[in-house]
Write a protein that holds these residues in place. Sequence first.
Motif, PDB file in Angstrom:
ATOM      1  N   GLN A 129       0.835  -1.210   0.000  1.00  0.00           N
ATOM      2  CA  GLN A 129       0.000   0.000   0.000  1.00  0.00           C
ATOM      3  C   GLN A 129       0.869   1.260   0.000  1.00  0.00           C
ATOM      4  O   GLN A 129       0.583   2.229  -0.719  1.00  0.00           O
ATOM      5  N   LEU A 130       1.938   1.244   0.779  1.00  0.00           N
ATOM      6  CA  LEU A 130       2.813   2.417   0.856  1.00  0.00           C
ATOM      7  C   LEU A 130       3.505   2.697  -0.472  1.00  0.00           C
ATOM      8  O   LEU A 130       3.757   3.858  -0.826  1.00  0.00           O
ATOM      9  N   GLY A 134       0.094   5.197  -7.281  1.00  0.00           N
ATOM     10  CA  GLY A 134      -0.930   6.236  -7.373  1.00  0.00           C
ATOM     11  C   GLY A 134      -1.330   6.818  -6.044  1.00  0.00           C
ATOM     12  O   GLY A 134      -1.395   8.040  -5.879  1.00  0.00           O
ATOM     13  N   THR A 135      -1.605   5.964  -5.077  1.00  0.00           N
ATOM     14  CA  THR A 135      -2.124   6.434  -3.789  1.00  0.00           C
ATOM     15  C   THR A 135      -1.180   6.174  -2.619  1.00  0.00           C
ATOM     16  O   THR A 135      -1.516   6.495  -1.490  1.00  0.00           O
ATOM     17  N   ALA A 141       4.671  11.543  -0.619  1.00  0.00           N
ATOM     18  CA  ALA A 141       5.694  12.313   0.098  1.00  0.00           C
ATOM     19  C   ALA A 141       6.731  12.860  -0.874  1.00  0.00           C
ATOM     20  O   ALA A 141       7.186  14.006  -0.738  1.00  0.00           O
ATOM     21  N   LEU A 142       7.123  12.052  -1.871  1.00  0.00           N
ATOM     22  CA  LEU A 142       8.065  12.548  -2.876  1.00  0.00           C
ATOM     23  C   LEU A 142       7.453  13.688  -3.690  1.00  0.00           C
ATOM     24  O   LEU A 142       8.149  14.635  -4.080  1.00  0.00           O
ATOM     25  N   ASN A 151       7.249   3.629 -10.305  1.00  0.00           N
ATOM     26  CA  ASN A 151       6.169   2.650 -10.213  1.00  0.00           C
ATOM     27  C   ASN A 151       6.518   1.472  -9.291  1.00  0.00           C
ATOM     28  O   ASN A 151       5.799   0.473  -9.272  1.00  0.00           O
ATOM     29  N   TRP A 152       7.635   1.591  -8.613  1.00  0.00           N
ATOM     30  CA  TRP A 152       8.072   0.635  -7.605  1.00  0.00           C
ATOM     31  C   TRP A 152       7.843  -0.814  -7.998  1.00  0.00           C
ATOM     32  O   TRP A 152       8.601  -1.350  -8.791  1.00  0.00           O
ATOM     33  N   LEU A 153       6.815  -1.461  -7.497  1.00  0.00           N
ATOM     34  CA  LEU A 153       6.604  -2.894  -7.690  1.00  0.00           C
ATOM     35  C   LEU A 153       6.090  -3.251  -9.080  1.00  0.00           C
ATOM     36  O   LEU A 153       5.919  -4.438  -9.389  1.00  0.00           O
TER      37      LEU A 153
END
Length: 301
Positions: A129-130, A134-135, A141-142, A151-153
């Motif tokens: 979730q973190l 999108g959310t 924070a960035l 897009n991290w994961l």
Amino acid sequence: MRKKLNYKRMEGLQGYVFILPWIVGFIAFTAGPLIFSFAASFTNYNITSQMDFVGFENYENLFTADNLFWTSLYNTLYYVLFSIPLTTAGAIFLSALLNQDVPGIRFFRTIYYLPAVLSGVGVYLLWMQLLDPGTGLVNNALGWFGIPGPNWLFDPDWTKPALIFMKMWSVGGGMLLYLASMQGVSKSLYEAAKIDGASSWQQFRFITIPMITPVIFFDIVTSLIGGFQIFQEAYVMSNGEGGPVNSMLFYNLYMWKKAFESFDMGYAMAMSWILFIIVFIITIINLKLAPRWVHYEGEER
């Protein structure tokens, strides 16, 4: 004299009786499976069928015909190469900050240690979730600083950095070890250094670090072994698929897929022994290099 010998034999027998549960457990749950896995690595075995001896075919296929083997090994080495130095340095830095005699320091020590206590699937779901592009709180924070979040994961270039970033969150376990070792350093060394005009950085570099090198060595060795066994994070956060373009297909995850999805148990056993050899060699190298930089109190050099 004979009575003494009988007494010693009886005493020795009693000792073996006391450790018998451990011996039985070791044979049944460690030595036995170890021997079985070694034998099965030379067979074509899918749990339900009879073992067919195939010699070194499983090992040959690993190195010559399986591109995913190399992908999983690369992913694991990438994770170990970056996560171990970062988490070690982070734990040492954090323990140095928390090794101060200021009001409320116990509260901060507890707060920073809590993430090391929280573990398992719940934590991985929280981080999913973190890290939501999108959310998620991280990208939001960035965005406050005008930095576009990745897009991290969902981006193969960012999946492994995301897991390393997540690992940094739980450096509290190592922090506790370093904090205990720092508090065990003799204060007379710091007092002598202050008299000689050493700065805080010089005291940390030439006194604190050398005196805690045994703990650093222990942490590095155990962290390396644990790093090569990364599985849960990748399995949960990629739904067992290995992420985009197999970027989270770590060695243990691929071995699990071979064993319990493809039911190619002999092949998975061969993979497990390759991993054992890799970790064993790296551990031996660490042990050989340790005398060059690990300092034990009272040791003559």
